[in-house]
Scaffold this motif. Structure first.
Motif, PDB file in Angstrom:
ATOM      1  N   VAL A  32      39.179  40.277  39.386  1.00 47.04           N
ATOM      2  CA  VAL A  32      40.519  39.988  39.901  1.00 47.04           C
ATOM      3  C   VAL A  32      41.565  40.159  38.801  1.00 47.04           C
ATOM      4  N   GLU A  33      41.244  39.695  37.615  1.00 49.55           N
ATOM      5  CA  GLU A  33      42.169  39.877  36.484  1.00 49.55           C
ATOM      6  C   GLU A  33      42.368  41.361  36.189  1.00 49.55           C
ATOM      7  N   GLN A  36      44.789  42.668  38.812  1.00 45.75           N
ATOM      8  CA  GLN A  36      46.146  42.114  38.688  1.00 45.75           C
ATOM      9  C   GLN A  36      46.891  42.637  37.470  1.00 45.75           C
ATOM     10  N   THR A  37      46.167  43.047  36.452  1.00 45.08           N
ATOM     11  CA  THR A  37      46.797  43.509  35.209  1.00 45.08           C
ATOM     12  C   THR A  37      46.620  45.008  34.991  1.00 45.08           C
ATOM     13  N   ASP A  42      40.419  39.410  46.830  1.00 35.35           N
ATOM     14  CA  ASP A  42      41.543  39.225  45.908  1.00 35.35           C
ATOM     15  C   ASP A  42      41.818  40.482  45.078  1.00 35.35           C
ATOM     16  N   ALA A  66      45.445  42.526  45.365  1.00 32.67           N
ATOM     17  CA  ALA A  66      46.242  42.815  44.174  1.00 32.67           C
ATOM     18  C   ALA A  66      46.743  44.256  44.134  1.00 32.67           C
TER      19      ALA A  66
END
Length: 205
Positions: free
Chosen positions: A51-52, A55-56, A84, A88
């Motif tokens: 997920v990170e 998102q990034t 998720d 994103a």
């Protein structure tokens, strides 16, 4: 309002090649949405939480050299099954689709989720045997140590994961034209796609 073409299909079906050719023909922008997930998959293999990683994600991550390898494809498929992660990346894809000059997006949930209202939806497919051979030749041509049986097994495993996931599974939209490229040359497949798009554009004029 731009004109959006949504092209979905399984790996090695020809959707990427068709999408690029269609975009070039009409002067539309093109987004291989699979690259977004491959970029996430590569970051996961490098130790970033899925997920990170989504998102990034940065634009330069889409230019990494290793995005087309088999391990990255498997990591991308696993990451894509996480709701998720998909959430994103949705906004980026939808914003791209709304470009005023027109856009072609290819992936696995473009016609069903990302651009459900697209005026043109294509679902590009081919037999397992044909797709397996195409992907084997692609990977072997890059010097990867692969076998036909291994590539076909990986392809089927990925197909199952993509088709059976709870969030945005790989499936043809109800109003999509199914284009089976098993017996088609690239030129024939592109010509068929172009004809369909021109027909829909004519209806909107």
């Amino acid at each position: 309002m731009g004109f959006t073409v949504a092209i979905d299909g399984p790996a090695a079906s020809g959707k990427g090649t068709i999408s690029k050719a269609v975009a070039a023909h009409f002067g539309f922008a093109h987004l291989d949405t699979g690259l977004l997930y491959r970029a996430v998959g590569l970051r996961v293999l490098n130790g970033v939480e899925p997920v990170e990683a989504a998102q990034t994600l940065r634009a330069e991550d889409l230019d990494a050299d290793d995005l087309r390898t088999a391990p990255v494809a498997q990591a991308a498929s696993k990451a894509a099954a996480i709701p998720d992660v998909r959430a994103a990346l949705v906004d980026f894809q939808r914003a791209f689709a709304m470009r005023s000059g027109g856009a072609v997006l290819d992936g696995r949930d473009i016609g069903t989720v990302i651009c459900a209202d697209a005026p043109v939806k294509l679902f590009v497919t081919a037999s397992d045997a044909v797709r397996g051979e195409r992907r084997y030749l692609e990977l072997a041509g890059k010097g990867e140590d692969v076998t036909r049986d291994g590539v076909l097994a990986d392809l089927r495993q990925r197909d199952a994961r993509d088709s059976e996931r709870a969030t945005a599974p790989l499936v043809a939209a109800k109003d999509a034209l199914v284009l089976d490229t098993s017996e088609m040359s690239i030129e024939e497949a592109v010509a068929k796609a172009v004809a369909v798009i021109e027909g829909r554009m004519g209806e909107r004029d």
